[in-house]
Design an enzyme around this catalytic site. Structure first.
Site, short mmCIF file in Angstrom:
data_model
loop_
_atom_site.label_atom_id
_atom_site.label_comp_id
_atom_site.label_asym_id
_atom_site.label_seq_id
_atom_site.Cartn_x
_atom_site.Cartn_y
_atom_site.Cartn_z
NE ARG A 185 -11.58 -11.83 -6.83
CZ ARG A 185 -11.66 -13.14 -6.72
NH1 ARG A 185 -10.65 -13.84 -6.29
NH2 ARG A 185 -12.78 -13.78 -7.04
CG ASN A 238 -4.43 -0.36 -12.29
OD1 ASN A 238 -4.18 -0.58 -11.10
ND2 ASN A 238 -3.81 -1.02 -13.27
CG HIS A 298 1.03 -1.47 -15.47
ND1 HIS A 298 0.86 -2.74 -14.95
CD2 HIS A 298 1.96 -1.61 -16.45
CE1 HIS A 298 1.62 -3.60 -15.58
NE2 HIS A 298 2.31 -2.94 -16.50
N GLY A 340 0.77 -1.23 0.00
CA GLY A 340 0.00 0.00 0.00
C GLY A 340 0.81 1.29 0.00
CB SER A 341 4.14 2.33 -1.19
OG SER A 341 4.22 2.06 -2.56
CG ASN A 342 1.29 3.60 -5.87
OD1 ASN A 342 1.60 4.67 -6.39
ND2 ASN A 342 1.92 2.46 -6.13
CD GLU A 344 4.26 2.50 -9.32
OE1 GLU A 344 3.22 2.22 -8.71
OE2 GLU A 344 5.16 1.67 -9.56
CG ASP A 346 -1.91 -4.01 -16.53
OD1 ASP A 346 -2.46 -3.45 -15.55
OD2 ASP A 346 -1.21 -5.03 -16.41
C1 GRF Z 1 2.86 -0.78 -7.79
O1 GRF Z 1 4.07 -0.95 -8.47
C2 GRF Z 1 1.74 -0.55 -8.75
O2 GRF Z 1 2.14 0.16 -9.89
C3 GRF Z 1 1.34 -1.95 -9.13
O3 GRF Z 1 1.45 -2.68 -7.95
C4 GRF Z 1 2.42 -2.07 -7.10
C5 GRF Z 1 1.73 -1.79 -5.80
O4 GRF Z 1 2.62 -1.28 -4.83
N1 GRF Z 1 0.02 -1.97 -9.71
P1 GRF Z 1 2.06 -0.59 -3.52
O5 GRF Z 1 1.18 -1.63 -2.83
O6 GRF Z 1 1.29 0.61 -3.92
O7 GRF Z 1 3.28 -0.27 -2.70
#
Ligand code: GRF
Length: 217
Positions: A93, A109, A111, A13-15, A176, A147
Site C-alpha cells: 500500500r 523498505n 525491493h 512475511g518471509s522477510n 533479502e 522504490d
Molecule cells: C519481497 O520480495 C520483498 O522484496 C518485496 O515483497 C516481497 C515480500 O515477501 N517488497 P515476504 O512477504 O517478505 O515473503
C-alpha cells in the site's frame, strides 16, 4: 535502549520472519515490537504470533482511496507501541507524502532488484526482459517516490539463462533475508549517516571478491 520496530506486511512475511529471528539475539540493537498487516488474511500474521510478537490487522480495504484516514489509524497503533522505526516487508500500500515525511529517515523498505533498476511491480520479470546478468535486492529508506530513496544495503545474485521470474525471485529472496536484518542493525545502532541522498555506513565496506556472471571456468 533497543530501538522499537514495527514491521508492516501484506502477505507471507518471509522477510518479517528473518527480521524477527535476527532481532531475537541479545545483542541486536532493535526489538520487533509489533507486526501490522493491512490484510487480515496475510499468512505472516500467524507466523509473527507463533514467534510471540503482537500482530494486528488494520484492514486498508474499507478506507478505499482515503489514504490519510487509514494512516491515522496506523499512526495511532504505532504510537501505542512507541515505535521508533518502521520496516516495510511486502507491504502493498502506498503512503501519502505526509506520512512518508513524518517517518523520514526512520522507515525502511526492501525491493527485489538492484535499485534504481527495475522499481515497481514484477522486478524479477523486468530484470529477465532486460537481460541483466546480475540482479539482487535493495534495502532503502522510504521517500515519496516508490522504490526510490537513499540506498542502505544491496545484495547481488547471478541471473541464469534458464531463470523464470519465480526461480530468480527465490534466489533473490535468500539474499533479502540476509541483508534486511543487517541493514536494520546498522540503522538501529546509529551507524548510518545521510549525506544528501547518499547513505554512508561508517566505513563499513562490502566483501570485495566481486561477482562475475556468467562465470567462465
Ligand atoms: C519481497 O520480495 C520483498 O522484496 C518485496 O515483497 C516481497 C515480500 O515477501 N517488497 P515476504 O512477504 O517478505 O515473503
Amino acid at each position: 535502549m533497543k530501538r522499537r520496530v514495527a514491521i508492516l506486511i501484506s502477505g507471507r512475511g518471509s522477510n518479517m520472519a528473518a527480521l524477527i529471528q535476527a532481532a531475537a539475539a541479545q545483542e541486536f540493537p532493535a526489538e520487533i515490537a509489533v507486526v501490522i498487516s493491512n490484510r487480515g488474511d496475510a499468512a505472516g500474521l500467524e507466523r509473527a504470533r507463533a514467534s510471540g510478537i503482537p500482530a494486528v490487522t488494520i484492514e486498508s480495504g474499507p478506507f478505499g482511496k482515503d489514504r490519510a484516514a487509514f494512516e491515522a489509524v496506523l499512526q495511532a497503533a504505532l504510537d501505542q507501541h512507541k515505535i521508533d522505526l518502521i520496516c516495510l516487508a511486502g507491504f502493498m500500500r502506498l503512503f501519502t507524502a505526509e506520512f512518508v515525511q513524518r517517518w523520514q529517515g526512520r522507515m525502511l523498505n526492501i525491493h527485489p532488484s538492484l535499485l534504481p533498476s527495475f522499481p515497481g511491480l514484477e522486478p524479477q520479470a523486468q530484470a529477465l526482459r532486460a537481460g541483466v546478468k546480475i540482479s539482487g535486492a535493495t534495502v532503502h529508506f522510504v521517500t515519496a517516490e516508490t522504490d526510490a530513496g537513499p540506498i542502505l544495503m544491496q545484495g547481488a545474485v547471478t541471473v541464469r539463462d534458464d531463470d523464470t521470474p519465480d526461480i530468480l525471485a527465490e534466489r533473490i529472496l535468500a539474499i533479502e533475508h540476509r541483508i534486511y536484518p543487517e541493514a536494520l542493525r546498522l540503522v538501529a545502532a546509529g551507524r548510518v549517516r545521510l549525506e544528501g541522498d547518499i547513505c554512508k555506513t561508517a566505513g563499513i565496506a562490502g566483501c570485495d571478491d566481486g561477482l562475475v556472471s556468467p562465470a567462465v571456468t
